[in-house]
Design a protein around this motif. Sequence first.
Motif, PDB file in Angstrom:
ATOM      1  N   PHE A  13      63.975  56.796  37.372  1.00 36.17           N
ATOM      2  CA  PHE A  13      63.172  56.182  38.434  1.00 36.17           C
ATOM      3  C   PHE A  13      61.860  55.642  37.881  1.00 36.17           C
ATOM      4  N   ILE A  14      61.180  56.454  37.096  1.00 33.21           N
ATOM      5  CA  ILE A  14      59.910  56.038  36.492  1.00 33.21           C
ATOM      6  C   ILE A  14      60.129  54.835  35.583  1.00 33.21           C
ATOM      7  N   ASN A  15      61.148  54.919  34.733  1.00 30.51           N
ATOM      8  CA  ASN A  15      61.410  53.816  33.807  1.00 30.51           C
ATOM      9  C   ASN A  15      61.739  52.525  34.539  1.00 30.51           C
ATOM     10  N   SER A  16      62.492  52.633  35.629  1.00 37.63           N
ATOM     11  CA  SER A  16      62.843  51.420  36.367  1.00 37.63           C
ATOM     12  C   SER A  16      61.624  50.758  36.978  1.00 37.63           C
ATOM     13  N   ILE A  17      60.661  51.571  37.414  1.00 32.27           N
ATOM     14  CA  ILE A  17      59.442  51.005  37.992  1.00 32.27           C
ATOM     15  C   ILE A  17      58.552  50.398  36.915  1.00 32.27           C
ATOM     16  N   LEU A  18      58.313  51.168  35.855  1.00 31.29           N
ATOM     17  CA  LEU A  18      57.390  50.709  34.814  1.00 31.29           C
ATOM     18  C   LEU A  18      57.953  49.578  33.981  1.00 31.29           C
ATOM     19  N   TYR A  19      59.227  49.628  33.704  1.00 32.22           N
ATOM     20  CA  TYR A  19      59.772  48.668  32.764  1.00 32.22           C
ATOM     21  C   TYR A  19      60.641  47.621  33.420  1.00 32.22           C
ATOM     22  N   SER A  20      60.702  47.601  34.779  1.00 32.20           N
ATOM     23  CA  SER A  20      61.379  46.507  35.448  1.00 32.20           C
ATOM     24  C   SER A  20      60.568  45.233  35.215  1.00 32.20           C
ATOM     25  N   GLN A  21      59.259  45.398  35.134  1.00 32.21           N
ATOM     26  CA  GLN A  21      58.435  44.285  34.680  1.00 32.21           C
ATOM     27  C   GLN A  21      58.280  44.440  33.184  1.00 32.21           C
ATOM     28  N   GLU A  22      58.078  43.351  32.510  1.00 33.93           N
ATOM     29  CA  GLU A  22      57.939  43.421  31.060  1.00 33.93           C
ATOM     30  C   GLU A  22      56.705  44.239  30.706  1.00 33.93           C
ATOM     31  N   GLU A  23      56.841  44.999  29.625  1.00 36.62           N
ATOM     32  CA  GLU A  23      55.733  45.851  29.186  1.00 36.62           C
ATOM     33  C   GLU A  23      54.487  45.022  28.885  1.00 36.62           C
ATOM     34  N   LEU A  24      54.662  43.905  28.248  1.00 39.59           N
ATOM     35  CA  LEU A  24      53.515  43.045  27.923  1.00 39.59           C
ATOM     36  C   LEU A  24      52.833  42.527  29.181  1.00 39.59           C
ATOM     37  N   LYS A  25      53.619  42.221  30.187  1.00 38.61           N
ATOM     38  CA  LYS A  25      53.058  41.738  31.449  1.00 38.61           C
ATOM     39  C   LYS A  25      52.188  42.815  32.088  1.00 38.61           C
ATOM     40  N   LEU A  26      52.655  44.060  32.025  1.00 33.43           N
ATOM     41  CA  LEU A  26      51.881  45.176  32.570  1.00 33.43           C
ATOM     42  C   LEU A  26      50.553  45.308  31.826  1.00 33.43           C
TER      43      LEU A  26
ATOM     44  N   ASN B 164      36.097  49.688  23.129  1.00 27.02           N
ATOM     45  CA  ASN B 164      35.842  48.248  23.205  1.00 27.02           C
ATOM     46  C   ASN B 164      36.475  47.524  22.024  1.00 27.02           C
ATOM     47  N   GLU B 165      36.391  48.140  20.845  1.00 29.10           N
ATOM     48  CA  GLU B 165      37.025  47.545  19.659  1.00 29.10           C
ATOM     49  C   GLU B 165      38.538  47.507  19.820  1.00 29.10           C
ATOM     50  N   GLU B 166      39.105  48.618  20.299  1.00 32.35           N
ATOM     51  CA  GLU B 166      40.554  48.670  20.525  1.00 32.35           C
ATOM     52  C   GLU B 166      40.977  47.612  21.533  1.00 32.35           C
ATOM     53  N   THR B 167      40.208  47.501  22.613  1.00 37.79           N
ATOM     54  CA  THR B 167      40.523  46.544  23.671  1.00 37.79           C
ATOM     55  C   THR B 167      40.491  45.112  23.141  1.00 37.79           C
ATOM     56  N   LYS B 168      39.486  44.786  22.348  1.00 37.88           N
ATOM     57  CA  LYS B 168      39.387  43.437  21.777  1.00 37.88           C
ATOM     58  C   LYS B 168      40.630  43.105  20.962  1.00 37.88           C
ATOM     59  N   LYS B 169      41.054  44.044  20.137  1.00 36.28           N
ATOM     60  CA  LYS B 169      42.225  43.815  19.287  1.00 36.28           C
ATOM     61  C   LYS B 169      43.482  43.633  20.126  1.00 36.28           C
ATOM     62  N   ILE B 170      43.640  44.467  21.134  1.00 38.24           N
ATOM     63  CA  ILE B 170      44.823  44.372  21.989  1.00 38.24           C
ATOM     64  C   ILE B 170      44.820  43.060  22.765  1.00 38.24           C
ATOM     65  N   LYS B 171      43.646  42.673  23.273  1.00 31.79           N
ATOM     66  CA  LYS B 171      43.552  41.418  24.026  1.00 31.79           C
ATOM     67  C   LYS B 171      43.887  40.218  23.150  1.00 31.79           C
ATOM     68  N   ILE B 172      43.472  40.269  21.905  1.00 31.21           N
ATOM     69  CA  ILE B 172      43.810  39.179  20.975  1.00 31.21           C
ATOM     70  C   ILE B 172      45.322  39.125  20.786  1.00 31.21           C
ATOM     71  N   SER B 173      45.941  40.291  20.605  1.00 35.04           N
ATOM     72  CA  SER B 173      47.399  40.321  20.393  1.00 35.04           C
ATOM     73  C   SER B 173      48.147  39.879  21.648  1.00 35.04           C
ATOM     74  N   LEU B 174      47.544  40.114  22.813  1.00 35.91           N
ATOM     75  CA  LEU B 174      48.175  39.706  24.084  1.00 35.91           C
ATOM     76  C   LEU B 174      47.777  38.296  24.510  1.00 35.91           C
ATOM     77  N   LYS B 175      46.878  37.685  23.709  1.00 32.52           N
ATOM     78  CA  LYS B 175      46.378  36.333  23.989  1.00 32.52           C
ATOM     79  C   LYS B 175      45.643  36.265  25.319  1.00 32.52           C
ATOM     80  N   ILE B 176      44.788  37.270  25.560  1.00 30.73           N
ATOM     81  CA  ILE B 176      43.938  37.302  26.750  1.00 30.73           C
ATOM     82  C   ILE B 176      42.529  36.934  26.318  1.00 30.73           C
ATOM     83  N   LYS B 177      41.920  36.030  27.048  1.00 32.86           N
ATOM     84  CA  LYS B 177      40.548  35.604  26.708  1.00 32.86           C
ATOM     85  C   LYS B 177      39.534  36.547  27.288  1.00 32.86           C
TER      86      LYS B 177
END
Length: 199
Positions: free
Chosen positions: A12-25, A186-199
């Motif tokens: 049930f948990i997996n269907s909710i969390l991963y029914s949408q793409e992980e990257l989208k989440l 903040n450093e972790e977030t910056k790196k993740i946002k770059i990898s996700l292509k979020i400005k």
Amino acid sequence: MCKAKILFVLLFINSILYSQEELKLYKNIYTTSDALKKSGHILDLNKEIFIKAKELDQQHPSKYFETAANYLNKSKFNEASFLYYTGLMRFKYYNSSNPDYQESNDGALLGSLKYAIGEPINMYLKTDINNYISILEKAVEYCKNNDFSFYPKSKSPENYNNQLTSCLKLKTDLENNKTKYSDLWNEETKKIKISLKIK
């Protein structure tokens, strides 16, 4: 809890969390957090979540995680976070006090739920340390003032209070080391946002 029930909850948990793409989440976590901070609403928590918690108090603690997953799916991240940390305290108390506890069942279930739900929730909370502290404070306050009717505090007051103390220690650590954690996250977030292509 029987193995069939554990499997059902995990599916049930997996269907909710991963029914949408992980990257989208993950993208949604960061864009929502940015928007809430910009609008000054990052600390907002819908008061109806306390009514929902009272309902969940009558059920097995895994229900907290199921419901938190639903809130994640609706991008209600503060509500999901509150239910996650309240559920975590409830489940740890239940496992530490329940004479029928089985590591292969309830212990394994909690570990799986912490991984599946805790990862995106903590990713969200790390975007604003003041909000993280606020969520922990509200979860502890709720558990102080509301008994867990499914498995009442009277069955093991010491174990019940141990969970509150553990959560308060995390809150105190965050308060005492705000700059350290904020800079790191903040450093972790910056790196993740770059990898996700979020400005």
